[in-house]
Design a protein around this motif. Structure first.
Motif, PDB file in Angstrom:
ATOM      1  N   UNK A 344     -12.780  13.808  26.538  1.00  0.00           N
ATOM      2  CA  UNK A 344     -13.027  13.586  27.956  1.00  0.00           C
ATOM      3  C   UNK A 344     -14.463  13.848  28.378  1.00  0.00           C
ATOM      4  N   UNK A 345     -15.311  14.259  27.430  1.00  0.00           N
ATOM      5  CA  UNK A 345     -16.742  14.390  27.733  1.00  0.00           C
ATOM      6  C   UNK A 345     -17.340  12.991  27.672  1.00  0.00           C
ATOM      7  N   UNK A 346     -17.639  12.421  28.811  1.00  0.00           N
ATOM      8  CA  UNK A 346     -18.034  11.006  28.835  1.00  0.00           C
ATOM      9  C   UNK A 346     -19.426  10.754  29.342  1.00  0.00           C
ATOM     10  N   UNK A 347     -20.335  11.656  29.093  1.00  0.00           N
ATOM     11  CA  UNK A 347     -21.616  11.661  29.776  1.00  0.00           C
ATOM     12  C   UNK A 347     -22.425  10.369  29.626  1.00  0.00           C
ATOM     13  N   UNK A 348     -22.978  10.111  28.461  1.00  0.00           N
ATOM     14  CA  UNK A 348     -23.977   9.041  28.308  1.00  0.00           C
ATOM     15  C   UNK A 348     -23.428   7.660  28.666  1.00  0.00           C
ATOM     16  N   UNK A 349     -22.375   7.234  27.971  1.00  0.00           N
ATOM     17  CA  UNK A 349     -21.853   5.887  28.186  1.00  0.00           C
ATOM     18  C   UNK A 349     -21.206   5.750  29.560  1.00  0.00           C
ATOM     19  N   UNK A 350     -20.567   6.820  30.051  1.00  0.00           N
ATOM     20  CA  UNK A 350     -19.975   6.771  31.384  1.00  0.00           C
ATOM     21  C   UNK A 350     -21.044   6.602  32.452  1.00  0.00           C
ATOM     22  N   UNK A 351     -22.132   7.356  32.340  1.00  0.00           N
ATOM     23  CA  UNK A 351     -23.247   7.176  33.270  1.00  0.00           C
ATOM     24  C   UNK A 351     -23.782   5.752  33.204  1.00  0.00           C
ATOM     25  N   UNK A 352     -23.899   5.230  31.992  1.00  0.00           N
ATOM     26  CA  UNK A 352     -24.435   3.894  31.789  1.00  0.00           C
ATOM     27  C   UNK A 352     -23.552   2.850  32.486  1.00  0.00           C
ATOM     28  N   UNK A 353     -22.244   2.951  32.297  1.00  0.00           N
ATOM     29  CA  UNK A 353     -21.327   1.998  32.929  1.00  0.00           C
ATOM     30  C   UNK A 353     -21.331   2.175  34.442  1.00  0.00           C
TER      31      UNK A 353
END
Length: 398
Positions: A344-353
């Motif tokens: 559930x740690x979604x930092x980089x790709x989640x920010x990107x999306x």
């Protein structure tokens, strides 16, 4: 191919990969924390002004997100290709558990996000934000636990995150591409065709691929497809072959391994930290506690924290119980639950999306808060669960 490779070489490659990702994750944590501090300090105005300053045709933030991140996507593509052809995902028996975990770990968070935002058509555009797992962050957290986590779980987490990245790439290409320029897209197709010809002709030098890769990035950028996908397309054309005529040839001598090895540390310690610093900064001035109760923020946070746990752990439990798969070696159910939480740690790709899904800076701030909240909850609860489960396993072994 792998049968010709000494076992020690495979273990060393995997260990180096995990070490680089884990160390990079720790650096990323520090950089994200600094970005938040700067965005809420007297330097706030300078921070945001610098990000929006133009250098040539693009702002600094766009250079980071569109150009620098293409290098990250190039590495992602190389890792996916290597693992699928000559690594932990090279056979269907190895792909079942992390593959199913990645698929369910994308579906469940998306459904939770949609549930929270079902009455807001605009917010629904961000459904993919909580579907991504940040491999660097997750492995950074798991590395802090040392021997309490069996190596098999670290490999499972890395494999799942790599497949997850592939899913994110597909989502970006299909759902976040608008206003296509067909001429530029055709030009990208021509460049890609030439890269494939190089591959078929067994061109082993890297520079022809990199030169055409730069041209591919320009064409993809102009086409309306997100420019970072040029990195993935380039990666898939880099040969994964042993250098002919060398009796002691190893995978490290193939173009793909050479490029992957060259990119690991720069991406982990330069590219991703720069991206994190440029995008993690969110000003908390004027924000109230009500922001945490907003459907968009809750959808992102709950999607990451609950969705990944339910999706990853749920599908693993089902597959093991019906006999289609086995738990990773020396891992218990508690440790698997902790690993699912770390997904559930979604930092980089989640920010990107999130940046692709929404143009409004205020909405982007709410997305960032949801990502930070969900990722922190996932990281803390996952680490605690793994630590407790690891201690119990050690006591039983003693």
């Amino acid at each position: 191919m792998s049968s010709t490779v000494p076992k020690g070489r495979i273990n060393s490659t995997l260990r180096n990969f995990l070490d680089n990702e884990a160390s990079g994750g720790l650096v990323l944590m520090a950089v994200a924390f600094v970005a938040i501090l700067v965005a809420n300090s007297p330097l706030e105005e300078s921070y945001f002004h610098l990000l929006h300053a133009y250098i040539g045709p693009l702002s600094l933030q766009h250079w980071v997100n569109d150009a620098l991140m293409a290098v990250f996507f190039l590495l992602v593509g190389l890792e996916i290709k290597r693992e699928m052809l000559d690594g932990q995902l090279s056979s269907w028996s190895r792909r079942i558990l992390p593959g199913a975990g990645a698929a369910a770990g994308m579906l469940a968070p998306a459904l939770i996000y949609v549930f929270f935002n079902r009455d807001d058509p605009t917010a629904l555009r961000g459904w993919a934000i909580p579907t991504a797992t940040d491999i660097a962050f997750a492995l950074g957290v798991i590395s802090l636990l040392g021997s309490r986590v069996p190596a098999s779980l670290k490999i499972f987490l890395a494999a799942l995150a790599i497949i997850d990245d592939l899913g994110a790439v597909i989502v970006i290409a299909v759902f976040y591409t608008t206003d296509l320029n067909l001429m530029a897209l055709a030009g990208a197709g021509v460049v890609l065709a030439n890269l494939i010809v190089f591959n078929r002709m067994k061109v082993m030098a890297l520079w022809p691929y990199l030169v055409l890769g730069a041209a591919l990035w320009v064409m993809v950028f102009a086409s309306g497809v997100h420019a970072t996908l040029a990195g993935v397309m380039l990666a898939l054309t880099i040969p994964l072959k042993l250098t002919p005529g060398t009796p002691e040839a190893t995978p490290a001598e193939s173009p793909l391994h050479r490029l992957e090895h060259a990119l690991h540390k720069p991406v982990a310690f330069i590219v991703i930290p720069i991206f994190g610093f440029a995008n993690a900064g969110v000003s908390l001035s004027g924000l109230t506690l009500d922001v945490f109760a907003e459907p968009l923020t809750m959808g992102v946070a709950a999607g990451l924290f609950l969705g990944k746990l339910v999706g990853v752990f749920g599908i693993v439990f089902v597959l093991v119980k019906i006999g289609l798969a086995q738990l990773p070696a020396q891992a218990g159910w508690g440790q698997m639950a902790g690993t699912a939480m770390l997904c559930g740690i979604g930092f980089t790709m989640s920010l990107f999306i999130g940046l692709l899904a929404f143009d409004d800076p205020n909405v982007q701030d709410h997305v960032k808060i949801g990502i930070l909240l969900g990722s922190i909850l996932s990281g803390v609860s996952g680490a605690a669960t793994l630590a407790i489960s690891g201690r119990r396993s050690s006591l039983r072994a003693a």
